[in-house]
Design an enzyme around this catalytic site. Structure first.
Site, mmCIF file in Angstrom:
data_model
loop_
_atom_site.group_PDB
_atom_site.id
_atom_site.type_symbol
_atom_site.label_atom_id
_atom_site.label_comp_id
_atom_site.label_asym_id
_atom_site.label_seq_id
_atom_site.Cartn_x
_atom_site.Cartn_y
_atom_site.Cartn_z
ATOM 1 N N THR A 1 0.840 -1.192 0.000
ATOM 2 C CA THR A 1 0.000 0.000 0.000
ATOM 3 C C THR A 1 0.875 1.242 0.000
ATOM 4 O O THR A 1 2.068 1.179 0.285
ATOM 5 C CB THR A 1 -0.911 0.017 1.233
ATOM 6 O OG1 THR A 1 -0.090 0.095 2.410
ATOM 7 C CG2 THR A 1 -1.768 -1.238 1.301
ATOM 8 N N LYS B 1 -15.868 16.842 10.359
ATOM 9 C CA LYS B 1 -16.993 16.886 11.302
ATOM 10 C C LYS B 1 -17.049 18.278 11.903
ATOM 11 O O LYS B 1 -16.196 18.661 12.704
ATOM 12 C CB LYS B 1 -16.861 15.826 12.385
ATOM 13 C CG LYS B 1 -18.147 15.650 13.190
ATOM 14 C CD LYS B 1 -18.119 14.417 14.069
ATOM 15 C CE LYS B 1 -19.479 14.166 14.702
ATOM 16 N NZ LYS B 1 -19.484 12.954 15.553
ATOM 17 N N GLU C 1 -5.849 -3.582 -1.718
ATOM 18 C CA GLU C 1 -6.374 -4.740 -1.002
ATOM 19 C C GLU C 1 -7.461 -5.486 -1.779
ATOM 20 O O GLU C 1 -7.833 -6.606 -1.401
ATOM 21 C CB GLU C 1 -6.946 -4.296 0.352
ATOM 22 C CG GLU C 1 -5.900 -3.809 1.343
ATOM 23 C CD GLU C 1 -5.587 -2.324 1.243
ATOM 24 O OE1 GLU C 1 -5.087 -1.753 2.230
ATOM 25 O OE2 GLU C 1 -5.843 -1.726 0.175
ATOM 26 N N TRP D 1 -21.516 16.221 9.330
ATOM 27 C CA TRP D 1 -20.465 15.766 8.428
ATOM 28 C C TRP D 1 -20.440 16.602 7.148
ATOM 29 O O TRP D 1 -21.478 16.924 6.577
ATOM 30 C CB TRP D 1 -20.669 14.295 8.044
ATOM 31 C CG TRP D 1 -20.610 13.357 9.213
ATOM 32 C CD1 TRP D 1 -21.661 12.722 9.812
ATOM 33 C CD2 TRP D 1 -19.443 12.943 9.924
ATOM 34 N NE1 TRP D 1 -21.228 11.940 10.858
ATOM 35 C CE2 TRP D 1 -19.861 12.066 10.954
ATOM 36 C CE3 TRP D 1 -18.085 13.235 9.814
ATOM 37 C CZ2 TRP D 1 -18.975 11.465 11.837
ATOM 38 C CZ3 TRP D 1 -17.195 12.650 10.703
ATOM 39 C CH2 TRP D 1 -17.644 11.777 11.695
#
Length: 542
Positions: free
Chosen positions: A186, A436, A331, A441
């Protein structure tokens, strides 16, 4: 009751044998900047056999890792086939990493051999002294290899090694399909990168997915241009999908600037391509300024980060090219969803579907999970973490359990969004990037897409910054098109038609370019750090 079907392993070797025989008349074309060199798939198969023989003589055996440090070209494709088909593991190293991180990854993977493009010798030389497990370095093409001297690794010429080998190899027939075929790490924007190990089975099934109509729909009539690096999740599996389907491959090598790509497309006529949005944004700007013939392209897979709707529409309306938004991650091998509008969608609905991350492909199951691990409904409204599972989704990391990333047999992707009843996924943010503010949000991705829809804006990245009153507020960093000027007030007006006033950023910075990670994503960690250190040229909200 048992089935009557044969139990034949699904392996990279099976993909290779099919591609270089049944589709032996297909070809791999490597761009040189001024022209092209080419080899048929039949020739590719013979060279893969020679490479396998050479690696065997260097002592490479089953399960040993052979790293590649190469551009997208014919020799890299030979390694993609030969290494896993002989039972070893191909480990693609990221060309853009710092030497310390490159060495850490090679040591963690315990790489035995590194195959390096001659043009990249100086880059590898900075990391090689710290690569403790590497016994051999194989240099592709003419190059001064002297910077690699002084370590315990033996140096070899790729072409000399292959020339000394026969064009046939006794490929093993007993490889377990669940054994490792390839490794990819990654991008590691937080902490050390994590290793993902693809099996032969997962690689085969993922290649089959790419051949389906809901993904890339590859056929022998296609010519595939993988601009996405082969070190990035095996170039999204496009090389294996091409060999499986008989589609020819057009490789850009190191020539990745917009002008070079346009010239390559004009000369070699690919029908399908794949790259991150920043690449196609550069190509779009080049085409608008200089023109170019892109008529051969029927579709472009685009992912790695959210694709602005403005760019999707521009390619469609100005150049008749379908930008097909795809979502995934290392992944997931990496394809998880592809944005093909459902049957019956009208024009405006189609644009909405094309702008989302797409419909989950067959083989990948998804769900939305909220606080307390509560599974939320697939209604297109409920927002939670996206979790997936499937035969090409990793179940763990290499030598790093990291149980927090897995739950109840599902991979926790770290992406936040919605899933509707038709399996269409809309990502509102990365969990670490959600803003936030006052208990509500704000989607940084939504703000970015809106800003990049402004005709004077090239790129925009929005991050959360601390705020004494609201907890967090959005900071917008913007790259303005060359020769243009735009004010904060103009951009706020542009946003206010699509988002409520309380979501509008108060802090803005106009910068020459958005910092990128090694795989071309916006480096929001660095943007936040630059803000904290006072390194961003803030413009007051007007």
């Amino acid at each position: 009751m048992d089935s009557t079907m044969m139990d034949v392993p699904l392996t990279v070797g099976m993909i290779m044998r099919h591609g270089v025989t049944v589709h032996g008349d297909g070809e791999v074309v490597t761009w040189t900047g001024e022209g092209a060199r080419r080899a048929s798939y039949a020739q590719l198969g013979r060279r893969a056999a020679q490479l396998a023989g050479a690696l065997s003589e260097l002592g490479v055996t089953v399960d040993q890792r052979v790293a590649t440090f190469q551009w997208n070209n014919q020799e890299h494709l030979e390694a993609y086939l030969a290494i896993p088909a002989m039972g070893a593991v191909v480990h693609t190293l990221n060309l853009r990493l710092a030497p310390e991180q490159l060495a850490w990854i090679a040591n963690h993977a315990e790489d035995d051999v590194v195959i390096v493009d001659g043009s990249l010798v100086p880059v590898l030389a900075r990391a090689l002294p710290e690569m403790k497990t590497v016994r051999h370095v194989v240099v592709v093409g003419p190059a001064d290899a002297s910077p690699l001297e002084g370590t315990s690794a033996q140096l070899h010429s790729y072409h000399e090694l292959l020339a000394a080998q026969p064009e046939e190899f006794a490929w093993p027939s007993n490889i377990d399909e669940r054994c490792a075929a390839a490794m990819c790490y990654t991008s590691g924007t937080t902490g050390n990168p994590k290793g993902v190990v693809y099996s032969h089975r997962s690689t085969y099934l993922h290649a089959m997915c790419l051949c389906t109509g809901e993904a890339a729909g590859l056929t022998p009539y296609d010519r595939v241009l993988p601009v996405v690096p082969m070190f990035h999740a095996t170039a999204w599996g496009l090389p294996y999908g091409a060999l499986m389907s008989g589609a020819s491959l057009v490789m850009p090598d190191r020539f990745l600037a917009a002008e070079s790509l346009v010239r390559l497309i004009e000369a070699q006529q690919p029908t399908i391509s794949g790259a991150v949005p920043t690449v196609w944004g550069d190509v779009l700007r080049y085409l608008r300024e200089h023109g170019g013939d892109m008529s051969s392209l029927r579709q472009v897979l685009c992912g790695g980060s959210a694709v602005p709707l403005a760019m999707i529409r521009a390619f469609s309306e100005e150049f008749s090219i379908e930008i097909k938004h795809a979502w995934g991650m290392t992944e997931i091998s990496p394809i998880g969803s592809v944005a093909t509008p459902p049957v019956g969608a009208n024009t405006e609905e189609s644009w909405r579907y094309r702008a989302c991350q797409g419909r989950l492909v067959a083989g990948v199951e998804g769900r939305i999970v909220g606080d307390g691990d509560v599974v939320l409904p697939n209604d297109g409204t409920a927002v939670g973490e996206i979790q997936v599972r499937g035969p090409w989704v990793t179940a763990r990391y290499y030598q790093d359990a990291d149980p927090a990333r897995f739950h109840d047999g599902w991979l926790r992707t770290g992406d936040v969004g919605t899933l509707d009843e038709l399996g269409f996924l809309t990502i509102t943010d990365r969990a670490k990037d959600v803003i936030k503010s006052g208990g509500e949000w704000i989607s940084s991705v939504h703000l970015e897409n809106l800003l990049m829809g402004h005709p004077k804006v090239i790129e925009a990245a929005v991050v959360a910054i601390p705020d004494d009153r609201w907890g967090e507020r959005p900071l917008a960093t913007v790259v303005v098109a060359e020769g243009e000027q735009v004010s904060v007030a103009e951009l706020r007006d542009h946003l206010s038609s699509s988002v409520p006033t309380w979501q509008l950023p108060e802090r803005w910075a106009f910068i020459p370019q958005i910092p990128k990670t090694s795989v071309g994503k916006f480096d929001k960690k660095l943007i936040r750090s630059n803000y904290a250190q006072g390194a961003l040229p803030l413009v007051p909200d007007a």
